[in-house]
Structure formats: structure tokens, C-alpha cells
Scaffold this motif. Sequence first.
Motif, short mmCIF file in Angstrom:
data_model
loop_
_atom_site.label_atom_id
_atom_site.label_comp_id
_atom_site.label_asym_id
_atom_site.label_seq_id
_atom_site.Cartn_x
_atom_site.Cartn_y
_atom_site.Cartn_z
N ASP A 253 0.82 -1.21 0.00
CA ASP A 253 0.00 0.00 0.00
C ASP A 253 0.86 1.26 0.00
OD1 ASP A 253 -2.28 -1.50 -0.02
OD2 ASP A 253 -2.75 -1.23 2.12
N VAL A 254 1.93 1.25 0.79
CA VAL A 254 2.83 2.42 0.85
C VAL A 254 3.47 2.65 -0.52
CG1 VAL A 254 4.95 3.36 1.84
CG2 VAL A 254 3.30 2.22 3.31
N LEU A 255 3.97 1.59 -1.14
CA LEU A 255 4.62 1.73 -2.45
C LEU A 255 3.62 2.20 -3.51
CD1 LEU A 255 6.95 -1.41 -2.65
CD2 LEU A 255 7.59 0.95 -2.14
N ARG A 256 2.39 1.68 -3.47
CA ARG A 256 1.39 2.05 -4.48
C ARG A 256 0.91 3.49 -4.30
NH1 ARG A 256 -2.13 -1.23 -3.10
NH2 ARG A 256 -3.60 0.19 -2.07
N GLU A 257 0.67 3.89 -3.06
CA GLU A 257 0.08 5.21 -2.79
C GLU A 257 1.11 6.33 -2.68
OE1 GLU A 257 -2.24 4.66 0.71
OE2 GLU A 257 -3.46 3.06 -0.16
N GLU A 258 2.32 6.02 -2.21
CA GLU A 258 3.30 7.07 -1.93
C GLU A 258 4.63 6.89 -2.66
OE1 GLU A 258 3.47 7.95 2.38
OE2 GLU A 258 1.81 6.54 2.56
N GLY A 259 4.79 5.74 -3.31
CA GLY A 259 6.03 5.49 -4.01
C GLY A 259 7.15 5.09 -3.07
N PHE A 260 8.34 4.80 -3.65
CA PHE A 260 9.48 4.35 -2.84
C PHE A 260 9.87 5.40 -1.80
CE2 PHE A 260 14.08 4.04 -2.07
CZ PHE A 260 14.16 2.73 -1.62
N GLN A 261 9.76 6.69 -2.16
CA GLN A 261 10.13 7.75 -1.23
C GLN A 261 9.24 7.78 0.00
OE1 GLN A 261 8.91 8.17 -4.27
NE2 GLN A 261 7.46 9.89 -4.39
N GLY A 262 8.04 7.19 -0.12
CA GLY A 262 7.13 7.13 1.02
C GLY A 262 7.69 6.32 2.17
N LEU A 263 8.60 5.38 1.86
CA LEU A 263 9.22 4.57 2.90
C LEU A 263 10.14 5.40 3.79
CD1 LEU A 263 10.13 1.41 0.79
CD2 LEU A 263 8.35 1.56 2.53
N TYR A 264 10.55 6.57 3.29
CA TYR A 264 11.47 7.43 4.05
C TYR A 264 10.77 8.65 4.63
CZ TYR A 264 15.39 4.55 2.72
OH TYR A 264 16.26 3.48 2.60
N LYS A 265 9.45 8.59 4.72
CA LYS A 265 8.69 9.69 5.33
C LYS A 265 9.02 9.76 6.82
CE LYS A 265 3.96 11.50 5.43
NZ LYS A 265 2.55 11.21 5.06
N GLY A 266 9.25 10.97 7.30
CA GLY A 266 9.65 11.12 8.71
C GLY A 266 11.07 10.68 8.95
N GLY A 267 11.83 10.55 7.87
CA GLY A 267 13.19 10.02 7.98
C GLY A 267 14.14 10.90 8.76
N SER A 268 13.96 12.23 8.69
CA SER A 268 14.87 13.13 9.39
C SER A 268 14.80 12.93 10.90
CB SER A 268 14.56 14.58 9.04
OG SER A 268 13.22 14.92 9.36
N ALA A 269 13.57 12.77 11.42
CA ALA A 269 13.40 12.55 12.86
C ALA A 269 13.96 11.19 13.26
CB ALA A 269 11.93 12.65 13.24
N THR A 270 13.74 10.18 12.41
CA THR A 270 14.27 8.84 12.70
C THR A 270 15.79 8.86 12.70
OG1 THR A 270 12.35 7.83 11.63
CG2 THR A 270 14.24 6.42 12.00
N LEU A 271 16.38 9.53 11.71
CA LEU A 271 17.84 9.63 11.62
C LEU A 271 18.42 10.29 12.86
CD1 LEU A 271 20.51 9.44 10.04
CD2 LEU A 271 19.93 11.64 8.99
N LEU A 272 17.85 11.42 13.28
CA LEU A 272 18.34 12.11 14.47
C LEU A 272 18.15 11.26 15.72
CD1 LEU A 272 17.11 15.76 13.80
CD2 LEU A 272 19.47 14.94 13.82
N ARG A 273 17.04 10.53 15.77
CA ARG A 273 16.81 9.66 16.93
C ARG A 273 17.87 8.58 17.01
NH1 ARG A 273 12.32 5.02 17.16
NH2 ARG A 273 13.91 4.22 15.75
N GLN A 274 18.17 7.93 15.89
CA GLN A 274 19.16 6.85 15.89
C GLN A 274 20.57 7.37 16.18
OE1 GLN A 274 16.53 4.61 16.12
NE2 GLN A 274 18.26 3.32 15.53
N ILE A 275 20.91 8.53 15.63
CA ILE A 275 22.23 9.10 15.89
C ILE A 275 22.39 9.41 17.38
CG2 ILE A 275 23.69 11.14 15.53
CD1 ILE A 275 22.72 11.19 12.63
N THR A 276 21.39 10.10 17.95
CA THR A 276 21.48 10.45 19.37
C THR A 276 21.38 9.21 20.26
OG1 THR A 276 19.09 10.97 19.37
CG2 THR A 276 20.64 12.80 19.10
N ASN A 277 20.58 8.22 19.84
CA ASN A 277 20.52 6.96 20.59
C ASN A 277 21.92 6.41 20.83
OD1 ASN A 277 17.84 6.41 21.18
ND2 ASN A 277 17.46 5.25 19.32
#
Length: 301
Positions: free
Chosen positions: A162-186
Motif C-alpha cells: 500500500d505504501v509503495l502504491r500510494e506514496e512510491g518508494f520515497q514514502g518509505l522514508y517519510k519522517g526520515g529526518s526525525a528517525t535519523l536524528l533519533r538513531q544518531i542520538t541513541n
Amino acid sequence: MTGKEENKSQQHVNFPWKRLVAGAIAGTADVWACHPLDRIKTQLQNNPGKSIVGTFGDIVSKGKGFTGGVNALYEGILPMTAEAIFKVGIRYFAFSWFTEQYKNTVYNGETLNKKQQFGANLLGGAFAGTIESFAVVIPCELLKVRHMTQEHNKSFGTVFRDVLREEGFQGLYKGGSATLLRQITNHMVRFPTFYAISDHLKGGDHSVHLPVWQNLSAGAIAGTASTLFNNPLDTIKTRMQKQGQNQTTMQVVKGIYQENGIKGYWAGVIPRILRVAPGQAITWAVVELVMGILEPSTKKH
């Protein structure tokens, strides 16, 4: 070849791949032990007005038969296990590779003092968090959030399609900036914290293998510290990845404050600590246990 050169060569050949194996095994143990707490934490962050007990009731009332009741707490466990194998394996490999390269490049392979080692662990944690985020965590976290917060009882594979059909491959990286910062600080918190505690307990002798309970304790402390430090990033990430959410990061940040004030950024912090602390305790204890097998030593506490 001198003794120092031989030791450097041995570390370069052996150290990273052993951490890769140890991390993959540890990630599997973590997921199977703590997945129910992760489900509750994710639900709470999307419904901050709910109590822990109420959220637990909502989850176990979902579905019927094998997918309902207490079994619902383990929904999505298999793809999460696959994610953990790659994520945690890559994390420890990346950390080990970076710290070895940093030590050899900046300090010519010399033994580091405590301050230098802390800096290396800090940078190594940031590097590991970055690599695991782009390789595994960002897309898998989005799919996990979508799967856990959906109104219908779709399979993990259906949510992915559903994500790939409705939002494309880039949809998998939605909210990625917050996730990246969370993992780095973790990992900028966890790696230096764990190794500072374990090095103190080892008396500075890295060849010593600590008993399991001490590694469990050090891992739990490291996990708790990182959670208290960066829970706002986790809350923002979870909100941004929820299906139907099309706001920018700043709009999400403002929205959380308008709804619940400052405390809104720490929504789900208690269940997250209850998830992360034992999870990190298990992860670090298993990593050190496996490393003890791969690199046996006669020195034990």
C-alpha cells in the motif's frame, strides 16, 4: 612484522565481523523478548490521552483467533525479527569498523586514554546510527508504525504494498529526518555510556569478560539514558509516519505542543523506557556473551 603491527592486523581482520554476528543474534533476542512493549509504546504515542492499561486493552481486543487476544501483542514479529538481524548486526559492525579506522587514522593505532576513547565511541555511535538508519531503520520504522496503528487488520506485506502504491518508494522514508536524528542520538549516548560503565567495572582491562548481570545492568542504564534524552524525536517520528499525516516536521512539532504542551514530547516515555531498557540490557549482554565465545579469555570477573 612487529608485535604492534601484528596486533593491529588481527584487530582489523577479526573484530568487525564478530560484532556483526553478535549483533544479529542480540537483535533477535531483543525483539522476541520486548516486542509487546514496543506495540504498547507506539500506540500510546499516537493516542497520548490513553492509559497504558487502556492501550493494552485496545491491542488485545483487536482481531480474532490466532491474531487476536494476547497474540496481537506479537503481530508483525517476523518482519521485526528480520529487521533486527540486519539493523543490530550492521550497527555493531559499523561502530567497530569506524572506531578502528578512527583509532588507526587519528592516533596511528596507539592505545587511547579514557577521554580519547570516549570521543571515539561518541563518533562511532553517530556513524553507526547513520548507517543503520538509511540501510534499515527508516523504512522499517515507517512500516511498523503503519502496521501497528492501522484501522484494518492488514498483513505486514499488504501495508508495504500500500505504501509503495500510494506514496512510491520515497514514502518509505517519510519522517526520515526525525528517525535519523533519533538513531544518531541513541547511539551517541548508548555506546559511550555502556563502554564507560563496563570499562570501569573491568578496571581498564579490555580483555576481561564481565558476568552477564553486569552487562545487563550497564545496557539497561545506557538504554534508559538515551530514551530520556531523545524521546521527543521518537514522538515526532511516530506522528510523522502515521498514515494520512501530511504535515511538515515543524507543523508536527507545533501540533504536539498545542495539544499537550511540553509533556506531549515525552508521550509514551514510560512504556518506551520499559521497552528500551530491558531491550538494551538483553542486546548488550548477548553481544558481550557471543563475543566472549568468539574471543575467549581466561580473565573473568
